[in-house]
Design a protein around this motif. Structure first.
Motif, short mmCIF file in Angstrom:
data_model
loop_
_atom_site.label_atom_id
_atom_site.label_comp_id
_atom_site.label_asym_id
_atom_site.label_seq_id
_atom_site.Cartn_x
_atom_site.Cartn_y
_atom_site.Cartn_z
N LYS A 38 46.65 51.52 17.78
CA LYS A 38 45.20 51.55 17.70
C LYS A 38 44.60 52.24 18.94
O LYS A 38 43.69 53.07 18.82
CB LYS A 38 44.67 50.11 17.57
CG LYS A 38 43.21 50.03 17.21
CD LYS A 38 42.79 48.66 16.71
CE LYS A 38 42.93 47.58 17.73
NZ LYS A 38 42.31 46.32 17.32
N ALA A 39 45.13 51.94 20.12
CA ALA A 39 44.66 52.58 21.35
C ALA A 39 44.98 54.07 21.33
O ALA A 39 44.14 54.90 21.73
CB ALA A 39 45.29 51.91 22.56
N ASP A 40 46.16 54.42 20.85
CA ASP A 40 46.56 55.82 20.74
C ASP A 40 45.59 56.57 19.81
O ASP A 40 45.18 57.69 20.10
CB ASP A 40 47.99 55.92 20.21
CG ASP A 40 48.49 57.35 20.11
OD1 ASP A 40 48.29 58.11 21.08
OD2 ASP A 40 49.10 57.68 19.07
N GLY A 41 45.23 55.93 18.73
CA GLY A 41 44.29 56.54 17.79
C GLY A 41 42.91 56.75 18.41
O GLY A 41 42.28 57.79 18.18
N ALA A 42 42.47 55.80 19.20
CA ALA A 42 41.17 55.93 19.86
C ALA A 42 41.17 57.09 20.84
O ALA A 42 40.21 57.87 20.91
CB ALA A 42 40.81 54.63 20.57
N ILE A 43 42.26 57.23 21.57
CA ILE A 43 42.38 58.34 22.53
C ILE A 43 42.41 59.68 21.79
O ILE A 43 41.73 60.63 22.18
CB ILE A 43 43.63 58.16 23.42
CG1 ILE A 43 43.45 56.96 24.34
CG2 ILE A 43 43.92 59.42 24.21
CD1 ILE A 43 44.71 56.50 25.02
N GLN A 44 43.18 59.74 20.72
CA GLN A 44 43.30 60.97 19.95
C GLN A 44 41.95 61.36 19.34
O GLN A 44 41.57 62.53 19.32
CB GLN A 44 44.36 60.81 18.87
CG GLN A 44 44.71 62.08 18.15
CD GLN A 44 45.89 61.91 17.20
OE1 GLN A 44 46.24 60.79 16.83
NE2 GLN A 44 46.48 63.00 16.81
N LYS A 45 41.22 60.36 18.85
CA LYS A 45 39.92 60.62 18.26
C LYS A 45 38.94 61.13 19.32
O LYS A 45 38.18 62.08 19.07
CB LYS A 45 39.38 59.34 17.61
CG LYS A 45 38.12 59.54 16.83
CD LYS A 45 37.73 58.26 16.11
CE LYS A 45 36.44 58.43 15.35
NZ LYS A 45 36.03 57.21 14.69
N ALA A 46 38.97 60.55 20.50
CA ALA A 46 38.11 61.00 21.59
C ALA A 46 38.45 62.44 21.99
O ALA A 46 37.56 63.25 22.26
CB ALA A 46 38.24 60.06 22.78
N PHE A 47 39.72 62.75 22.03
CA PHE A 47 40.17 64.10 22.35
C PHE A 47 39.63 65.09 21.32
O PHE A 47 39.17 66.19 21.66
CB PHE A 47 41.70 64.15 22.41
CG PHE A 47 42.26 65.50 22.74
CD1 PHE A 47 42.07 66.07 23.98
CD2 PHE A 47 43.00 66.20 21.80
CE1 PHE A 47 42.59 67.33 24.28
CE2 PHE A 47 43.53 67.45 22.08
CZ PHE A 47 43.32 68.01 23.34
N GLY A 48 39.67 64.70 20.07
CA GLY A 48 39.13 65.55 19.01
C GLY A 48 37.63 65.77 19.16
O GLY A 48 37.13 66.88 18.92
N LYS A 49 36.90 64.74 19.58
CA LYS A 49 35.46 64.88 19.81
C LYS A 49 35.19 65.89 20.92
O LYS A 49 34.27 66.70 20.82
CB LYS A 49 34.84 63.53 20.16
CG LYS A 49 34.63 62.61 19.01
CD LYS A 49 33.93 61.34 19.47
CE LYS A 49 33.74 60.37 18.32
NZ LYS A 49 33.05 59.15 18.76
N VAL A 50 35.98 65.83 21.97
CA VAL A 50 35.82 66.76 23.08
C VAL A 50 36.09 68.19 22.61
O VAL A 50 35.33 69.11 22.93
CB VAL A 50 36.74 66.38 24.27
CG1 VAL A 50 36.76 67.49 25.32
CG2 VAL A 50 36.32 65.06 24.88
N LYS A 51 37.14 68.37 21.84
CA LYS A 51 37.46 69.70 21.32
C LYS A 51 36.33 70.23 20.44
O LYS A 51 35.95 71.40 20.53
CB LYS A 51 38.78 69.68 20.54
CG LYS A 51 40.00 69.60 21.44
CD LYS A 51 41.30 69.40 20.70
CE LYS A 51 41.64 70.39 19.65
NZ LYS A 51 42.95 70.16 19.04
N ASP A 52 35.77 69.36 19.59
CA ASP A 52 34.65 69.76 18.75
C ASP A 52 33.44 70.16 19.60
O ASP A 52 32.78 71.17 19.34
CB ASP A 52 34.22 68.62 17.82
CG ASP A 52 35.07 68.53 16.57
OD1 ASP A 52 35.78 69.50 16.26
OD2 ASP A 52 35.01 67.48 15.90
#
Length: 57
Positions: A38-52
């Motif tokens: 779950k924590a890994d997913g939150a980090i990955q999602k945040a990374f995707g937001k930054v890329k966007d």
């Protein structure tokens, strides 16, 4: 939408499911694995937001 955001959301859902299953089945290893996923997913999602943001910014 960045693919990391989608994968991150999926990992959060999978992690939540594992965490709940671990709690229900009294399996601390599965519960911990779920929390990590779950924590890994939150980090990955945040990374995707930054890329966007960088793409559109």
């Amino acid at each position: 939408m960045d693919k990391d955001r989608i994968k991150g959301s999926a990992n959060k859902v999978e992690g939540s499911s594992k965490e709940t299953l671990g709690k229900l089945s009294d399996d601390p290893e599965l519960e911990a694995e779920g929390k990590i996923k779950k924590a890994d997913g939150a980090i990955q999602k945040a990374f995707g937001k930054v890329k966007d943001a960088l793409r559109t910014g």
